[in-house]
Scaffold this motif. Sequence first.
Motif, mmCIF file in Angstrom:
data_model
loop_
_atom_site.group_PDB
_atom_site.id
_atom_site.type_symbol
_atom_site.label_atom_id
_atom_site.label_comp_id
_atom_site.label_asym_id
_atom_site.label_seq_id
_atom_site.Cartn_x
_atom_site.Cartn_y
_atom_site.Cartn_z
ATOM 1 N N ASP A 105 24.206 42.630 -118.987
ATOM 2 C CA ASP A 105 24.757 41.532 -119.797
ATOM 3 C C ASP A 105 23.580 40.634 -120.495
ATOM 4 O O ASP A 105 22.843 40.265 -119.852
ATOM 5 C CB ASP A 105 26.116 41.208 -119.447
ATOM 6 N N ASP A 106 23.848 39.913 -121.661
ATOM 7 C CA ASP A 106 23.481 38.661 -122.091
ATOM 8 C C ASP A 106 22.158 38.918 -122.641
ATOM 9 O O ASP A 106 22.148 39.189 -123.759
ATOM 10 C CB ASP A 106 23.671 37.648 -121.121
ATOM 11 N N HIS A 155 27.722 41.925 -127.439
ATOM 12 C CA HIS A 155 28.363 41.274 -126.582
ATOM 13 C C HIS A 155 28.520 39.787 -127.364
ATOM 14 O O HIS A 155 28.411 38.866 -126.623
ATOM 15 C CB HIS A 155 27.346 40.954 -125.377
ATOM 16 N N HIS A 159 28.578 34.037 -127.357
ATOM 17 C CA HIS A 159 29.062 34.422 -126.119
ATOM 18 C C HIS A 159 30.335 33.149 -125.809
ATOM 19 O O HIS A 159 30.252 32.348 -124.778
ATOM 20 C CB HIS A 159 27.978 33.928 -125.100
ATOM 21 N N HIS A 245 23.807 41.037 -115.002
ATOM 22 C CA HIS A 245 23.087 40.615 -115.743
ATOM 23 C C HIS A 245 21.613 40.432 -115.933
ATOM 24 O O HIS A 245 20.896 40.508 -114.957
ATOM 25 C CB HIS A 245 23.732 38.943 -115.811
HETATM 26 ZN ZN LIG Z 1 28.122 37.635 -120.897
#
Ligand SMILES: [Zn+2]
Length: 276
Positions: A105-106, A155, A159, A245
């Motif tokens: 993620d991210d 995503h 955020h 992540h």
């Molecule tokens: Zn995230």
Amino acid sequence: MLALLALLAVTGCAARPTYTARHFTADQRGPSASPQPSAGRTGPPSTSPSASVPPAYKSLAWYLAQVPDFPEAPPPQRVPLPASGAAPFWHRVPTEQKVAFITIDDGGLARPPAAIDFIREARIPVTMFLNSPAAAAHTDYFKQIEAAGGVVENHTITHTSLSGRSYAFQKHEICGAAEKLAELFGKRPTLFRPPFGNRDASTLRAAHDCGMKAVFHWSETVDKGKVRYQTPTKLVQPGDVLLMHFRPALMDDLLGALKAIYRSGLTPALLEDYVN
Ligand SMILES: [Zn+2]
């Protein structure tokens, strides 16, 4: 004397890990494995620590050597998607096949360059849930993981925790990111992960209206190489989704996930082969 020289020559060779020679060219080895003057052949044997510590420790070669030998993944059976005005929200893929899924993620915090090679060389199937500004700022990095077999998914833009926000706000976050990611990578995402896993009914409706087939939470998390399980069995279950992540320890997280999946008798598979 001749015998001593012969012994030195033998131990000198044995100190080099053979897997680096088997799999990689010199420029892919760790920094301490670069060619050195052949001092050991004419002078006394070196007693410095660098001579006894495997030079490839924590290099790409070291990580690749730790990857388990997985059984072949079964031919993927796509899961049925519910026909409704809202995307399904899943902690795991509803499949009994002996597979698990790695998601990253991210994208804004850290992007270890070696992870590109690790994912390609070890053929690790990964799904990347990216924030669109991070994807825009580092497109080349994520394109290289895409070229190595990874898939880019959605995503949000900022955020932000979506739960409790208006439908319009949520739709802007989900559709906006989808459009930007489509522009950057030439393919519109079809899966969505809400930041922090927070969602409400509007999230699932907005995700559906933005073309997202499913909204994913996770079953296990991985951080600094350590897998955290949701159940006391400490096993990855068929269909589980592992979350990690883009952080400095991504290499350790990937390896930790692979080992956990292997210990559980499963094989890593690509999420998009099951949900599409
Ligand atoms: Zn995230």
